[in-house]
Design a protein around this motif. Structure first.
Motif, mmCIF file in Angstrom:
data_model
loop_
_atom_site.group_PDB
_atom_site.id
_atom_site.type_symbol
_atom_site.label_atom_id
_atom_site.label_comp_id
_atom_site.label_asym_id
_atom_site.label_seq_id
_atom_site.Cartn_x
_atom_site.Cartn_y
_atom_site.Cartn_z
ATOM 1 N N VAL A 1 10.564 3.396 5.109
ATOM 2 C CA VAL A 1 9.107 3.353 5.414
ATOM 3 C C VAL A 1 8.420 3.099 6.839
ATOM 4 O O VAL A 1 6.936 2.357 6.618
ATOM 5 N N SER A 2 8.623 3.821 8.005
ATOM 6 C CA SER A 2 8.628 4.036 9.508
ATOM 7 C C SER A 2 7.015 4.065 9.615
ATOM 8 O O SER A 2 5.917 3.480 9.704
ATOM 9 N N ASN B 1 0.871 -1.391 0.024
ATOM 10 C CA ASN B 1 -0.153 -0.226 0.545
ATOM 11 C C ASN B 1 0.746 1.044 -0.078
ATOM 12 O O ASN B 1 0.132 2.782 0.438
ATOM 13 N N ILE B 2 2.415 1.075 -0.304
ATOM 14 C CA ILE B 2 3.769 2.285 -0.100
ATOM 15 C C ILE B 2 2.683 2.934 -1.997
ATOM 16 O O ILE B 2 3.646 2.235 -2.621
ATOM 17 N N GLU B 3 2.830 3.794 -2.016
ATOM 18 C CA GLU B 3 3.115 4.915 -3.444
ATOM 19 C C GLU B 3 3.467 4.382 -3.984
ATOM 20 O O GLU B 3 4.411 5.186 -5.045
ATOM 21 N N SER B 4 5.038 5.535 -3.344
ATOM 22 C CA SER B 4 6.022 6.103 -3.492
ATOM 23 C C SER B 4 6.847 5.116 -4.087
ATOM 24 O O SER B 4 6.797 3.726 -3.743
ATOM 25 N N LEU B 5 8.284 5.061 -5.046
ATOM 26 C CA LEU B 5 8.571 4.439 -5.022
ATOM 27 C C LEU B 5 9.561 3.844 -4.306
ATOM 28 O O LEU B 5 10.419 4.193 -3.330
ATOM 29 N N LEU B 6 10.060 2.200 -4.070
ATOM 30 C CA LEU B 6 10.734 1.237 -3.779
ATOM 31 C C LEU B 6 12.395 1.251 -3.586
ATOM 32 O O LEU B 6 12.929 0.926 -4.635
ATOM 33 N N PHE B 7 12.747 1.973 -2.741
ATOM 34 C CA PHE B 7 14.679 2.099 -3.341
ATOM 35 C C PHE B 7 15.190 1.525 -2.411
ATOM 36 O O PHE B 7 14.504 1.880 -0.777
#
Length: 336
Positions: A113-114, A102-108
């Motif tokens: 992500v706290s 459910n995290i919309e930002s780019l994962l890097f």
């Protein structure tokens, strides 16, 4: 700011002698016991540090079938240092999916992500004697006291080999800041500026030690003393002290926007007639990796030879790099 949960790369996975179902993953300087086959070397995953408060909906298995606990209105569990089949395990590894679905930002790699996972830093409840009456927020001109853990600085520690560091004992107490800004003296807990109140432990010690007058007599302004309050009513008084005391570990020059180097700090603390945190070595040449530093940190406190010390704080003598090394023996004892 400490990242309680972030996307990290798994550096290594090793077997645990005598264990068939679990293995140990290495993330930076952290060792985490995981189910065998769940992760691979080089894979990105969500790593949650010890003292994270993990919501029940993120990792329901942490409650082991029992009713989850509650902290700041969130049901979940606190991550502690544990030992499984003889292997120390610190933190929690979670797969990117479905954890970050459910995290919309780019994962890097390195992404904090706290907040999106509602993972908080767990902190022990503050006793009434420490809480005091709030005057305001912690002064924004002064940094809050917090050192990065060595396990998050593997590359930096490797690059600093051969540099000289001051080593001091990290005391198990409550952070206390005394400041003078524009001639006004103030006392703070870790997060708050407190109104003068002799019944409050922080102010009690500041008044007993006459810190305001001592700073005034030296003409100090726009300066903050930061240290550890230890003794009765603080963290269970692990050092078995008969009265409250204050040990300075940092001095911040507000005008310059920087900390005094270790030599300058120790000299000023001596002039003020205050106590400094125990100094283990004032000019240690760094030649250890993180695992060796963790071994070195274990031992007894210089405040009480019967008490396991919390660990060490390393500060480069030229005022550069700083970090803390918390003893695993201390953390395992804290878990029981």
């Amino acid at each position: 700011m400490r990242k309680m949960a972030s996307i990290r790369r798994i550096d290594d996975i090793s077997p645990i002698p005598g264990a068939d179902a679990i293995e140990v993953a290495t993330v930076g300087g952290w060792k985490v016991v995981v189910k065998k086959g769940d992760f691979t070397v080089g894979e990105l995953a969500v790593y949650c540090e010890i003292d994270s408060w993990i919501p029940h909906d993120v990792a329901p298995f942490l409650s082991k079938g029992a009713e989850p606990r509650e902290y700041n209105g969130v049901q979940g569990e606190r991550l502690r240092t544990i030992k499984l089949r003889g292997q120390v395990s610190q933190g929690l590894l979670l797969p990117l999916e479905p954890t970050c679905a459910n995290i919309e930002s780019l994962l890097f790699e390195g992404l904090d992500v706290s907040a999106p996972l509602n993972i908080q830093k767990w902190e022990a409840p503050v006793s009434a004697r420490l809480a005091g009456v709030v005057k305001g927020n912690f002064p924004n001109q002064i940094p809050k006291t917090d050192q990065e853990r060595a396990q998050n600085l593997v590359a930096e520690i490797r690059a600093a080999q051969g540099a000289r560091f001051e080593i001091t004992e990290k005391l198990d107490g409550s952070s206390m800041t005394c400041y003078v800004i524009d001639g006004e003296f103030g006392v703070c807990s870790r997060n708050l500026d407190l109104k003068e109140d002799p019944a409050n432990a922080f102010w009690q010690v500041a008044l007993e030690l006459d810190i305001k007058s001592k700073m005034s007599n030296l003409g100090l302004d726009y300066l903050a003393l930061q240290g550890e309050l230890v003794g009765p009513s603080v963290q269970g008084n692990s050092y078995k002290l008969s009265k409250l005391n204050y040990y300075v570990f940092d001095v911040y020059d507000i005008n310059r926007g920087e900390y005094l180097n270790p030599h300058e700090r120790r000299s000023l603390v001596e002039k003020l007639g205050l106590e400094h945190v125990p100094v283990i070595d004032s000019a240690y040449v760094l030649n250890d990796d993180v695992e060796q530093l963790l071994t070195k940190a274990a031992g007894k406190s210089l405040l009480n030879s019967g008490t396991e010390r919390e660990g060490f704080v390393f500060k480069q003598t030229n005022g550069g790099m700083t970090f803390k090394v918390i003893s695993n023996s201390f953390l395992l004892g804290e878990s029981h």
